[in-house]
Design a protein around this motif. Structure first.
Motif, PDB file in Angstrom:
ATOM      1  N   GLY A 295       6.341  -2.896 -12.710  1.00  0.00           N
ATOM      2  CA  GLY A 295       6.510  -4.127 -11.969  1.00  0.00           C
ATOM      3  C   GLY A 295       6.631  -5.302 -12.908  1.00  0.00           C
ATOM      4  O   GLY A 295       6.079  -5.287 -14.010  1.00  0.00           O
ATOM      5  N   TYR A 365       3.776  -9.599  -3.395  1.00  0.00           N
ATOM      6  CA  TYR A 365       3.043  -8.787  -4.360  1.00  0.00           C
ATOM      7  C   TYR A 365       2.829  -7.356  -3.881  1.00  0.00           C
ATOM      8  O   TYR A 365       2.673  -6.442  -4.696  1.00  0.00           O
ATOM      9  CB  TYR A 365       1.681  -9.427  -4.652  1.00  0.00           C
ATOM     10  CG  TYR A 365       1.737 -10.607  -5.595  1.00  0.00           C
ATOM     11  CD1 TYR A 365       1.727 -10.421  -6.964  1.00  0.00           C
ATOM     12  CD2 TYR A 365       1.774 -11.912  -5.103  1.00  0.00           C
ATOM     13  CE1 TYR A 365       1.772 -11.503  -7.829  1.00  0.00           C
ATOM     14  CE2 TYR A 365       1.820 -12.995  -5.955  1.00  0.00           C
ATOM     15  CZ  TYR A 365       1.819 -12.792  -7.325  1.00  0.00           C
ATOM     16  OH  TYR A 365       1.864 -13.855  -8.177  1.00  0.00           O
ATOM     17  N   LEU A 368       4.351  -4.220  -5.386  1.00  0.00           N
ATOM     18  CA  LEU A 368       3.915  -3.686  -6.675  1.00  0.00           C
ATOM     19  C   LEU A 368       2.831  -2.621  -6.531  1.00  0.00           C
ATOM     20  O   LEU A 368       2.297  -2.141  -7.531  1.00  0.00           O
ATOM     21  CB  LEU A 368       3.380  -4.822  -7.552  1.00  0.00           C
ATOM     22  CG  LEU A 368       4.354  -5.975  -7.808  1.00  0.00           C
ATOM     23  CD1 LEU A 368       3.630  -7.109  -8.534  1.00  0.00           C
ATOM     24  CD2 LEU A 368       5.544  -5.500  -8.622  1.00  0.00           C
ATOM     25  N   SER A 369       2.517  -2.250  -5.325  1.00  0.00           N
ATOM     26  CA  SER A 369       1.357  -1.373  -5.089  1.00  0.00           C
ATOM     27  C   SER A 369       1.511   0.008  -5.722  1.00  0.00           C
ATOM     28  O   SER A 369       0.517   0.665  -6.019  1.00  0.00           O
ATOM     29  CB  SER A 369       1.110  -1.227  -3.581  1.00  0.00           C
ATOM     30  OG  SER A 369       2.245  -0.648  -2.951  1.00  0.00           O
ATOM     31  N   ALA A 371       3.200   0.613  -8.630  1.00  0.00           N
ATOM     32  CA  ALA A 371       3.579   0.500 -10.042  1.00  0.00           C
ATOM     33  C   ALA A 371       2.524   1.108 -10.961  1.00  0.00           C
ATOM     34  O   ALA A 371       1.320   0.996 -10.722  1.00  0.00           O
ATOM     35  CB  ALA A 371       3.812  -0.954 -10.405  1.00  0.00           C
ATOM     36  N   VAL A 374       2.270  -3.321 -14.598  1.00  0.00           N
ATOM     37  CA  VAL A 374       2.857  -4.576 -14.130  1.00  0.00           C
ATOM     38  C   VAL A 374       2.745  -5.610 -15.245  1.00  0.00           C
ATOM     39  O   VAL A 374       1.683  -5.778 -15.847  1.00  0.00           O
ATOM     40  CB  VAL A 374       2.159  -5.103 -12.859  1.00  0.00           C
ATOM     41  CG1 VAL A 374       2.795  -6.425 -12.417  1.00  0.00           C
ATOM     42  CG2 VAL A 374       2.235  -4.077 -11.735  1.00  0.00           C
ATOM     43  N   LEU A 392      -2.726  -9.458  -8.520  1.00  0.00           N
ATOM     44  CA  LEU A 392      -2.421  -8.112  -8.998  1.00  0.00           C
ATOM     45  C   LEU A 392      -3.636  -7.200  -8.867  1.00  0.00           C
ATOM     46  O   LEU A 392      -3.516  -6.016  -8.513  1.00  0.00           O
ATOM     47  CB  LEU A 392      -1.957  -8.148 -10.458  1.00  0.00           C
ATOM     48  CG  LEU A 392      -0.618  -8.850 -10.730  1.00  0.00           C
ATOM     49  CD1 LEU A 392      -0.313  -8.830 -12.215  1.00  0.00           C
ATOM     50  CD2 LEU A 392       0.512  -8.191  -9.945  1.00  0.00           C
ATOM     51  N   CYS A 396      -2.612  -3.915  -6.735  1.00  0.00           N
ATOM     52  CA  CYS A 396      -2.182  -2.794  -7.575  1.00  0.00           C
ATOM     53  C   CYS A 396      -3.160  -1.632  -7.532  1.00  0.00           C
ATOM     54  O   CYS A 396      -4.335  -1.798  -7.195  1.00  0.00           O
ATOM     55  CB  CYS A 396      -1.998  -3.255  -9.027  1.00  0.00           C
ATOM     56  SG  CYS A 396      -0.627  -4.390  -9.252  1.00  0.00           S
ATOM     57  N   ARG A 397      -2.686  -0.460  -7.879  1.00  0.00           N
ATOM     58  CA  ARG A 397      -3.551   0.707  -7.977  1.00  0.00           C
ATOM     59  C   ARG A 397      -4.654   0.451  -8.986  1.00  0.00           C
ATOM     60  O   ARG A 397      -4.463  -0.275  -9.978  1.00  0.00           O
ATOM     61  CB  ARG A 397      -2.747   1.936  -8.449  1.00  0.00           C
ATOM     62  CG  ARG A 397      -1.699   2.424  -7.488  1.00  0.00           C
ATOM     63  CD  ARG A 397      -1.229   3.828  -7.888  1.00  0.00           C
ATOM     64  NE  ARG A 397      -1.309   4.099  -9.292  1.00  0.00           N
ATOM     65  CZ  ARG A 397      -0.271   4.316 -10.103  1.00  0.00           C
ATOM     66  NH1 ARG A 397       0.958   4.232  -9.614  1.00  0.00           N
ATOM     67  NH2 ARG A 397      -0.441   4.609 -11.374  1.00  0.00           N
ATOM     68  N   ALA A 400      -3.584   1.201 -12.547  1.00  0.00           N
ATOM     69  CA  ALA A 400      -2.381   0.571 -13.087  1.00  0.00           C
ATOM     70  C   ALA A 400      -2.743  -0.363 -14.243  1.00  0.00           C
ATOM     71  O   ALA A 400      -3.770  -1.049 -14.202  1.00  0.00           O
ATOM     72  CB  ALA A 400      -1.648  -0.213 -12.000  1.00  0.00           C
ATOM     73  N   LEU A 402      -2.307  -3.731 -16.253  1.00  0.00           N
ATOM     74  CA  LEU A 402      -1.891  -5.104 -15.963  1.00  0.00           C
ATOM     75  C   LEU A 402      -1.678  -5.818 -17.289  1.00  0.00           C
ATOM     76  O   LEU A 402      -2.577  -5.864 -18.132  1.00  0.00           O
ATOM     77  CB  LEU A 402      -2.938  -5.825 -15.128  1.00  0.00           C
ATOM     78  CG  LEU A 402      -3.377  -5.130 -13.830  1.00  0.00           C
ATOM     79  CD1 LEU A 402      -4.393  -5.987 -13.087  1.00  0.00           C
ATOM     80  CD2 LEU A 402      -2.170  -4.823 -12.942  1.00  0.00           C
TER      81      LEU A 402
END
Length: 655
Positions: A295, A365, A368-369, A371, A374, A392, A396-397, A400, A402
């Motif tokens: 992302g 946003y 981006l879940s 990704a 990111v 984020l 986000c997971r 993930a 960042l």
């Protein structure tokens, strides 16, 4: 000890196989093995032709790097190639992977060449401050037109197998089994007769004196002080103006002379430095996380470039912007970058369509879940970036990565805006992000080994050169640039003008001077940084107001048609502006300086001293792991001339 070169004979055709992993480099043992094989073939009347091939993933891809900087041992490569060229039987080179440097010179000495369709062929010696030293500049113009030979030898870039066939560098392309087809080619030559040795052939063309004059002027301007490209041109000129034996002797002498120069030493140093940029010990044997879907937050110039870089590397990319209109603008920007790559021949139509199919631009946003990683590339403001990281962290997971593309800001503070700071890292790309090779990986205090390992894996996937940096204002590169930019402003206060400083830097080998660079990038970002630091700046610290005064007038560089220079009618090249000189003279008078002229040498001494002083501080504070990492950053991110090895090399560091 077993030789890395073996020979087998079947049906009158000998196969000479080089097996010297990983790249079949022309080590002393390989050179001796080839020579011994040719002598054996010459003595064996049952052998009527030979194929020279390589095991593993590539043909000979160059010299043995363990011999770099050392006097070569016998047998010398020119003598080995002379034996190949004068062999009793025709020798066919079977080329796959890469035939580079001495590897291509070996192929040139053979009587015929067949290449796998994916092979690359080149003479990159100029990138190490050298010229080919085993007949490359003499044999190549006897197979290809001088214009093509000049591009390969003075530029150092390899050509594809298809292009090699088109220009006459290879005779055939293999569509199936390379060695089998090479053997069949060798059998044809038994019937038709051994081709004339390459060095005995007539040059494809003999350009007149005006050709050489024009090319030397152009190549010297592009080289900006690097000697080897011009020397390579001279070697090519010798190849068609001197007898072959004299041209070969002159080429070898030129090679040996250049090998011992400071420029060649600097370029060898950079060769190793680029391959050994520091990785933290804690990521050794740590598996990186997946990098299938990425992302990007922010679709401006930098965000679009980052997205394009990942798409070109085969990743799926989701970009988010603040609203639908901004998302559409970002989509068009990314598509434009990809289309530019297609038009330059870097992407096929099919690859271009595939890259576009893996890209989407959204206005929320939540997109981006899924990704794996990111990267935010929004405005360089701590408040704005913290808000992004908070969002984020929400969408986000949990596993993930960042990342922030910040140029200056405290990545630790951004990490602390999340529930799990261990998954946050700085990824400082350089513009244009899909082209520039440097990637500063900024390690936060809490970064987990898997986070860092994934950052390095991303760099590899994107074919970037990663340099690890600690957290400080500007990390490695921008911190050092800020230091020498300040020094340049002080030089202005004391007597120079922007064009004097820029000219001195260009003469040293920079593509652009610091003031032209600032105008291209925009003066407003650095101004924002200076204003941010104003409250904590020591009262007794020397500070130049010249740049601030320009910004206060709205002079932000090319984008406003005025910065350190004036840009009339959208011109890319700026012209000295009396208004800027007036501000500089006013500041000199305010500070009580009696202005004095500076030579280019004096300007560069001041610039280098400020770079080196800040670089030593960066080392002492542990921001950089080693001096060569600093040099890699300055060469690949800030235009420091590669043939000078970087500021730390210039200061005597040789790690």
């Amino acid at each position: 000890m077993t030789s890395p070169v073996s020979i087998s004979v079947d049906g009158g055709v000998a196969t000479v196989l080089i097996d010297n992993p990983p790249v079949n480099a022309t080590s002393q043992a390989v050179r001796q093995g080839i020579l011994d094989a040719i002598r054996e073939i010459d003595a064996n009347d049952t052998v009527q032709a030979a194929v020279l091939a390589c095991a593993g993933r590539t043909f000979v891809a160059g010299a043995d790097i363990r011999e770099f900087g050392k006097p070569p041992e016998e047998p010398h490569l020119p003598d080995v190639l002379q034996a190949v060229e004068t062999a009793r039987v025709p020798v066919v080179a079977a080329i796959h992977g890469s035939a580079l440097g001495g590897g291509l010179e070996l192929a040139l000495a053979c009587h015929a060449r067949i290449a796998d369709g994916k092979a690359k062929l080149g003479l990159p010696e100029v990138t190490l401050g050298l010229v080919p030293g085993a007949g490359g500049t003499v044999r190549l113009p006897r197979l290809v037109a001088m214009e093509n030979a000049m591009e390969m030898v003075t530029g150092g870039k390899p050509v594809s197998a298809g292009r090699a066939l088109e220009i006459g560098l290879v005779d055939r392309i293999s569509n199936n089994d390379l060695v089998s087809e090479a053997r069949a080619y060798a059998e044809e030559l038994i019937q038709s007769g051994k081709p004339e040795p390459t060095s005995a052939r007539t040059p494809r063309d003999r350009p007149d004196a005006s050709f050489w004059t024009e090319k030397e002027k152009r190549i010297a301007a592009k080289a900006r002080g690097q000697q080897s490209p011009v020397e390579a041109l001279h070697a090519l000129r010798d190849s068609v103006t001197l007898p072959v034996a004299d041209a070969l002797t002159a080429e070898r002498a030129r090679f040996l002379r250049l090998r011992d120069t400071e420029q060649a030493a600097a370029l060898r140093y950079m060769f190793f430095a680029e391959r050994n940029t520091g990785r933290p010990a804690e990521i050794e044997n740590v598996e990186p996380l997946g990098l299938g879907v990425a992302g990007v937050v922010g679709g401006g110039t930098m965000g679009a470039g980052i997205a394009a870089a990942m798409l070109l590397a085969g990743m799926t990319v989701v970009l988010t912007e603040r609203d639908a209109a901004a998302a559409e603008t970002a989509r068009e920007r990314v598509a434009g970058i990809l289309d530019g790559s297609r038009k330059r021949g870097l992407l096929s139509d099919a690859a271009w369509k595939d890259a576009l199919s893996r890209f989407s631009a959204q206005d929320n946003y939540n997109a981006l879940s899924a990704a794996d990683l990111v990267i935010e590339a929004v405005f360089e403001d701590m408040g704005v970036k913290r808000e992004v990281f908070t969002e984020l962290d929400r969408v986000c997971r949990a596993d993930a990565i960042l990342a922030s593309n910040t140029s200056y800001l405290d990545v630790n503070e951004l990490a602390n805006a999340t529930k799990d700071p261990s998954r946050v890292v700085g990824l400082h790309f350089f513009s244009p992000a899909h082209i520039m090779k440097l990637l500063e990986i900024v390690r936060t205090d809490a970064a987990a080994p898997a986070t860092l390992a994934t950052a390095f894996a991303l760099a590899k996937k994107l074919r970037k050169i990663p340099v690890l940096a600690g957290v400080c204002d500007g990390f490695i590169g921008n911190r050092i640039m800020a230091a020498y930019r300040r020094e340049c402003d002080f030089i202005l206060e004391e007597g120079a003008l922007p064009q004097d400083v820029d000219a001195a830097m260009r003469d040293y080998g920079f593509a652009m001077g610091i003031y032209a660079v600032q105008d291209m990038a925009g003066l407003d970002i650095a101004w924002a940084m200076r204003k941010r630091r104003a409250a904590t700046r020591p009262a007794d610290e020397r500070y130049s107001r010249i740049a601030d005064r320009l910004c206060e007038l709205g002079r932000f560089g090319r984008k406003t048609a005025a910065g350190w220079y004036a840009y009339a009618d959208g011109a890319k090249a700026g012209q000295p502006d009396p208004a800027v000189e007036k501000i500089i003279l006013e500041e000199s008078a305010r500070l009580g300086f009696t202005r004095k002229p500076f030579t280019a040498e004096e300007i560069m001494e001041r610039i280098l001293a400020s770079m080196q002083a800040e670089a030593r501080a960066v080392l002492d504070e542990g921001i950089a792991l080693k001096p060569s990492d600093i040099d890699v950053a300055m060469v690949h991110g800030y235009g420091f001339p590669r043939f000078r090895g970087g500021p730390m090399f210039a200061a005597g560091y040789r790690d």
